[in-house]
Design a protein around this motif. Structure first.
Motif, PDB file in Angstrom:
ATOM      1  N   THR A 118      11.515  -7.686   8.284  1.00 18.47           N
ATOM      2  CA  THR A 118      11.762  -7.179   6.585  1.00 18.47           C
ATOM      3  C   THR A 118      12.325  -5.761   6.629  1.00 18.47           C
ATOM      4  N   GLY A 120      13.357  -4.557   3.755  1.00 20.15           N
ATOM      5  CA  GLY A 120      13.016  -3.715   2.661  1.00 20.15           C
ATOM      6  C   GLY A 120      13.698  -2.529   2.241  1.00 20.15           C
ATOM      7  N   LEU A 149      15.238 -10.609  -0.602  1.00 20.48           N
ATOM      8  CA  LEU A 149      14.171 -10.310  -1.085  1.00 20.48           C
ATOM      9  C   LEU A 149      14.145 -10.090  -2.495  1.00 20.48           C
ATOM     10  N   HIS A 153      10.515  -6.661  -4.548  1.00 18.00           N
ATOM     11  CA  HIS A 153      10.079  -6.168  -3.139  1.00 18.00           C
ATOM     12  C   HIS A 153      11.453  -5.556  -2.358  1.00 18.00           C
ATOM     13  N   LYS A 154      12.369  -5.256  -3.055  1.00 19.65           N
ATOM     14  CA  LYS A 154      13.473  -4.613  -2.356  1.00 19.65           C
ATOM     15  C   LYS A 154      13.225  -3.430  -1.397  1.00 19.65           C
ATOM     16  N   HIS A 156      10.258  -2.454  -0.452  1.00 19.62           N
ATOM     17  CA  HIS A 156       8.713  -2.570   0.156  1.00 19.62           C
ATOM     18  C   HIS A 156       9.178  -1.978   1.726  1.00 19.62           C
ATOM     19  N   PHE A 197       7.833 -13.081   1.830  1.00 19.08           N
ATOM     20  CA  PHE A 197       7.841 -12.626   0.457  1.00 19.08           C
ATOM     21  C   PHE A 197       8.383 -13.676  -0.598  1.00 19.08           C
TER      22      PHE A 197
END
Length: 329
Positions: A118, A120, A149, A153-154, A156, A197
């Motif tokens: 991830t 993020g 995402l 949650h971009k 995260h 996610f």
């Protein structure tokens, strides 16, 4: 194509869906992936080329890496590069790949293993064959999938999941003619190990020659079937498919695939990667290694990368002339 094998007669069975309750999904399109090169020059098939994003959502991009038999000195990877705003999923079917990222994640994956990174808020990472494979050469085959995402949650914190082949949920089709490896999500009440996610399902199916596979499929998800090897048909309409093609399905509650009785000599079964996910339905701004919602966020990602805010390449331990190992940039 080893990945994970098992005796389907001993595995839990996935119940065949009742067409009166779970309507079969029609085939909306079948596209052929063009070939290209990635990273330092390893061959790929661009699985999603020519497919509208609305049909792929929440998936962004997918490469079939190989299948290629490298000569000694030929194996290649990718140099250090950034990502932000999505997840990369690397699934190795044959061969070995190493991963390292600036958040401390990393490891080696081989037949049937998956690395789920991830990105993020952002990081740097590198993927490459281990030195012994570069020296010896050998077979290499895998998939890299990009999963979007949602806006929430971009940014995260980055996360890394090392999913071993033995952790996949192993199932059989109703008649035992297909082996199903659930890597993420859920299939007929059986959950895979991948934590996501965005709700998705990712399954590698091996369908024996002449067998038919009928699966229940979440009606809230989209549905994609990418042919890794072999040949067969998709949908109740039995639309022909072969290696390197992607079938996109319409609405409904079940999927149908079938393997031809005669398969290519080097590909004894129909091998299919099944993907589905709940569409995010948000604007997508995609530029290189960044997947955001707006152009302004892409510009910010570029500025953050150039300013070193997406991470620092970790120091490597290299041998010095006097013998000891010392950390160095």
């Amino acid at each position: 194509m080893p990945a994970v094998t098992a005796d389907t007669l001993t595995l839990p069975r996935v119940a065949a869906p009742d067409p009166a309750v779970a309507a079969p999904r029609p085939v909306r399109s079948v596209t052929t992936a063009p070939s290209g090169f990635e990273g330092e020059g390893f061959p790929v098939r661009r699985a999603f080329a020519g497919v509208p994003q609305a049909m792929l959502d929440p998936f962004i991009h997918m490469d079939q890496m190989g299948e290629v038999e490298y000569a000694p000195g030929e194996p290649k990877g990718t140099p250090w590069h950034p990502h932000r705003g999505f997840e990369t999923v690397t699934y190795i079917i044959d061969g070995v790949f190493e991963h390292q990222d600036s958040n401390g994640g990393g490891g080696t994956i081989t037949n049937g293993d998956t690395q789920w990174m991830t990105a993020g808020a952002g990081l740097l990472h590198i993927e490459k064959p281990p030195e012994h494979l570069v020296v010896s050469g050998g077979l290499f085959h895998g998939i890299q999938l990009w999963v979007n995402l949602p806006r929430a949650h971009k940014f995260h914190l980055p996360r890394y999941q090392d999913i071993r082949a033995r952790e996949a949920a192993l199932l059989a089709s109703a008649d035992g003619g297909a082996l199903l490896r659930v890597i993420a999500g859920e299939l007929d009440g059986h959950a895979g190990p991948g934590v996501t996610f965005t709700p998705i399902t990712m399954v590698h199916a091996t369908v024996s020659p002449g067998a038919r596979l009928d699966l229940p499929w979440n009606p809230e998800f989209n549905a994609l079937a990418y042919i890794l090897a072999g040949q067969g048909s998709v949908g109740a309409e039995r639309r022909p498919v072969r290696k390197g093609q992607l079938a996109a399905f319409g609405a409904g509650g079940s999927l149908t695939l079938a393997a031809d009785t005669a398969q290519p000599q080097a590909e004894p079964n129909l091998e299919v990667l099944l993907l589905g996910g709940r569409p995010i339905r948000e604007p997508v701004a995609h530029y290189g290694p960044f997947v955001m919602n707006t152009r302004a966020e892409i510009v910010q990602a570029l500025e953050d990368y150039q300013a070193g805010r997406l991470g620092v390449i970790p120091a490597e331990r290299v041998p010095h002339a006097d013998g000891p190992l010392t950390a160095t940039d």
